[in-house]
Design an enzyme around this catalytic site. Structure first.
Site, PDB file in Angstrom:
ATOM      1  N   TYR A  32       0.705  -1.281  -0.088  1.00  0.00           N
ATOM      2  CA  TYR A  32      -0.025   0.081   0.033  1.00  0.00           C
ATOM      3  C   TYR A  32       1.030   1.263  -0.156  1.00  0.00           C
ATOM      4  O   TYR A  32       1.709   1.415   0.738  1.00  0.00           O
ATOM      5  CB  TYR A  32      -0.919  -0.136   1.193  1.00  0.00           C
ATOM      6  CG  TYR A  32      -1.994   1.046   0.960  1.00  0.00           C
ATOM      7  CD1 TYR A  32      -2.847   1.213   0.061  1.00  0.00           C
ATOM      8  CD2 TYR A  32      -1.947   1.976   2.135  1.00  0.00           C
ATOM      9  CE1 TYR A  32      -3.571   2.378   0.157  1.00  0.00           C
ATOM     10  CE2 TYR A  32      -2.706   3.202   2.098  1.00  0.00           C
ATOM     11  CZ  TYR A  32      -3.731   3.379   1.136  1.00  0.00           C
ATOM     12  OH  TYR A  32      -4.502   4.331   1.108  1.00  0.00           O
ATOM     13  N   ASP A  57       9.155   2.688   0.854  1.00  0.00           N
ATOM     14  CA  ASP A  57       7.916   3.266   1.704  1.00  0.00           C
ATOM     15  C   ASP A  57       7.952   2.935   3.048  1.00  0.00           C
ATOM     16  O   ASP A  57       7.612   2.006   3.547  1.00  0.00           O
ATOM     17  CB  ASP A  57       6.530   2.734   0.913  1.00  0.00           C
ATOM     18  CG  ASP A  57       5.571   3.686   1.422  1.00  0.00           C
ATOM     19  OD1 ASP A  57       5.506   4.196   2.571  1.00  0.00           O
ATOM     20  OD2 ASP A  57       4.371   3.420   0.965  1.00  0.00           O
ATOM     21  N   LYS A  66       3.314   9.529   8.792  1.00  0.00           N
ATOM     22  CA  LYS A  66       2.745   9.120  10.266  1.00  0.00           C
ATOM     23  C   LYS A  66       3.439   9.466  11.306  1.00  0.00           C
ATOM     24  O   LYS A  66       3.311  10.890  11.745  1.00  0.00           O
ATOM     25  CB  LYS A  66       2.702   7.490  10.182  1.00  0.00           C
ATOM     26  CG  LYS A  66       1.523   7.148   9.017  1.00  0.00           C
ATOM     27  CD  LYS A  66       1.309   5.476   9.238  1.00  0.00           C
ATOM     28  CE  LYS A  66       0.035   5.238   8.255  1.00  0.00           C
ATOM     29  NZ  LYS A  66       0.137   4.475   7.268  1.00  0.00           N
TER      30      LYS A  66
HETATM   31  C1  PLP Z   1      -0.257   4.836   5.687  1.00  0.00           C
HETATM   32  C2  PLP Z   1       0.502   4.498   4.376  1.00  0.00           C
HETATM   33  C3  PLP Z   1       0.550   5.286   3.273  1.00  0.00           C
HETATM   34  C4  PLP Z   1      -0.518   6.419   3.128  1.00  0.00           C
HETATM   35  O1  PLP Z   1      -0.439   7.433   4.119  1.00  0.00           O
HETATM   36  P1  PLP Z   1      -1.309   8.423   4.143  1.00  0.00           P
HETATM   37  O2  PLP Z   1      -1.069   9.493   5.155  1.00  0.00           O
HETATM   38  O3  PLP Z   1      -2.740   7.556   4.830  1.00  0.00           O
HETATM   39  O4  PLP Z   1      -1.945   8.977   2.838  1.00  0.00           O
HETATM   40  C5  PLP Z   1       1.471   5.104   2.405  1.00  0.00           C
HETATM   41  N1  PLP Z   1       2.428   3.943   2.488  1.00  0.00           N
HETATM   42  C6  PLP Z   1       2.416   3.156   3.588  1.00  0.00           C
HETATM   43  C7  PLP Z   1       3.445   2.030   3.595  1.00  0.00           C
HETATM   44  C8  PLP Z   1       1.446   3.301   4.590  1.00  0.00           C
HETATM   45  O5  PLP Z   1       1.617   2.875   5.730  1.00  0.00           O
END
Ligand code: PLP
Length: 459
Positions: free
Chosen positions: A153, A248, A276
């Site tokens: 994701y 990521d 985050k």
């Molecule tokens: C949460 C998350 C995202 C997206 O971040 P948002 O602030 O919700 O747009 C992208 N990559 C990873 C690995 C995530 O855990």
């Protein structure tokens, strides 16, 4: 959908009222899908406040929280230092449309923690970070294709909303209406932990792969750890093909260790995405890499990317206050102990009831997978069935084998006992520095009762 409330005679009455109103006003009644509790067959709880490791809902029910806003709150809800920093800043103005010193301070701390990032650009979410990182990789390499992992994701941008055909390498098929096949076409999906699939995908593109993007520890199909040397070999294959490696680390950055999964595994990417924790509970994302790469970003270079609220002073203040509470040793040592205590306790409690589970964990992020029986899902191929329930979860196809009905039963029994878990089998749980050993032990005790409930449902 209102099972929670009907079952418990008004214990969630106010949540039910808000949900009824929300359903009229917002699609599915929510601002983000997983909050709907849909995948556990319940209606959502509306939260009034959070303090430390605890949540209080609008009906005054209390919970020990393991959602922790899906990761940002490593120091707990409403930490005094974060509150003080945000209060102080809001009195000075919340946004200027000009540079502020807070951005420089936060950039300094992050680039010091992450050796692979000499320069960084702040954005407003993890989605924006990944979207911008992909544009950057394409702009720098002049190439088109992006390789991603099945179940990986990277936010809700079009090119990353591509579902995985389990097993073989597949070309992107949009997993959401509204995503143009033409956009998704350049996204190649491979299984995590599968190096031959990477080799095949790189070979199939005849030198047109701009980047491989990966969560170095997967967190959005539940926690899935990389196999020994997987990331190192992935990087070598990626570079041999002239592509850039994007980690990521929106979830894992400052979570699995101060310097993220890249430091834990000793593998440096070309571009890192963060979010985050670096926002301390306010909306922040960031992407960064070497100066040579980042100087392609506007206005230093031609690759355009901008934001009215990027580097927002309130968000920077919250992020700074949070990162200043962290160092390479703590709270990571303490979180490791708490994480191990919870994982071991859950596994033992499940074993006592004969419920097959596996707990995947890195530090303070973990997932309890119910590996008991394969779901009757047509998307799970026969080839995977024999891999079977007991094996360690190593990719998306494995995760999909888990028993989501058992997870739903467990979730519901835990909620009733005041433990807030993510309302889906395929999410990570988060422990914060505000959780105590007593919280963990209480959680394990309640889990024992929840596993009994699962076992009885099997009879
Ligand atoms: C949460 C998350 C995202 C997206 O971040 P948002 O602030 O919700 O747009 C992208 N990559 C990873 C690995 C995530 O855990």
């Amino acid at each position: 959908m209102t099972k929670t409330t009907s079952k418990s005679g008004g214990r969630w009455a106010k949540s039910a009222e808000f949900y009824a109103r929300a359903l009229e006003l917002m699609p599915g009644g929510v601002s983000s899908p997983v909050r709907s509790f849909k995948s556990v067959g319940l209606s959502p709880v509306f939260i009034k406040s959070g303090q430390g490791a605890y949540l209080t809902d609008v009906d005054a029910n209390h919970y020990i929280d393991y959602v922790m806003s899906y990761g940002p709150l490593i120091c707990g809800h409403a930490h005094p230092a974060v509150r003080a920093a945000v209060s102080k800043q809001i009195g000075r103005g919340s946004t200027f449309g000009c540079c502020s010193p807070l951005e420089v301070e936060l950039a300094q701390i992050i680039t010091t923690a992450f050796g692979s990032m000499e320069m960084i650009r702040f954005v407003n979410s993890g989605t924006e970070a990944a979207m911008s990182a992909i544009r950057l990789a394409r702009g720098v390499t002049g190439r088109k294709a992006i390789i991603k992992m099945a179940g990986g994701y990277h936010g809700h941008m079009d090119a990353m909303l591509v579902s995985a055909g389990s097993g073989a390498t597949t070309h992107g098929v949009p997993s959401s209406p509204g995503v143009l096949p033409r956009v998704a076409e350049s996204t190649i999906v491979v299984p995590f932990n599968d190096l031959p699939a990477i080799e095949a995908a790189l070979a199939s593109q005849a030198g047109d792969v701009a980047a491989i993007i990966v969560e170095p520890i997967m967190g959005n199909i539940g926690v899935v750890l990389p196999r020994q040397d997987y990331l190192r070999t992935l990087r070598d294959l990626c570079h041999a093909a002239g592509a850039l490696l994007i980690f990521d680390e929106v979830m894992t950055g400052f979570r699995v260790g101060y310097s993220g999964a890249q430091s834990l595994y000793g593998v440096m990417p070309d571009i890192t995405c963060l979010g985050k924790i670096i926002g301390g509970g306010l909306p922040v994302g960031a992407y960064g890499g070497s100066a040579a790469i980042m100087n392609h970003v506007s206005p230093a270079g031609p690759i355009y990317q901008a934001g009215t609220l990027s580097g927002n002073p309130l968000a920077m203040a919250a992020g700074l206050a949070t990162l200043r509470l962290l160092d390479p040793q703590e709270p990571y040592g303490q979180l490791e102990l708490l994480g191990r205590r919870l994982a071991d306790g859950l596994a033992a409690a499940a074993a006592a009831q004969g419920i097959p589970v596996t707990v995947a964990r890195s530090g303070s992020m973990l997932t309890l997978f119910f590996t008991g029986s394969a779901p009757a899902s047509a998307t799970v191929g026969a080839a995977h069935t024999s891999a079977g329930a007991k094996s360690i979860i190593s990719n998306y196809a494995d995760a999909l084998m888990c028993d989501t009905r058992d997870y739903a039963r467990f979730f519901s029994a835990m909620l009733e006992q005041g433990i807030m878990l993510p309302p889906s089998q395929f999410e990570a749980w988060f422990i914060s520095a505000a959780h105590t050993p007593d919280d963990i032990d209480m959680t394990i005790e309640k889990a024992g009762a929840a596993f009994v409930h699962c076992r009885e449902a099997h009879l």
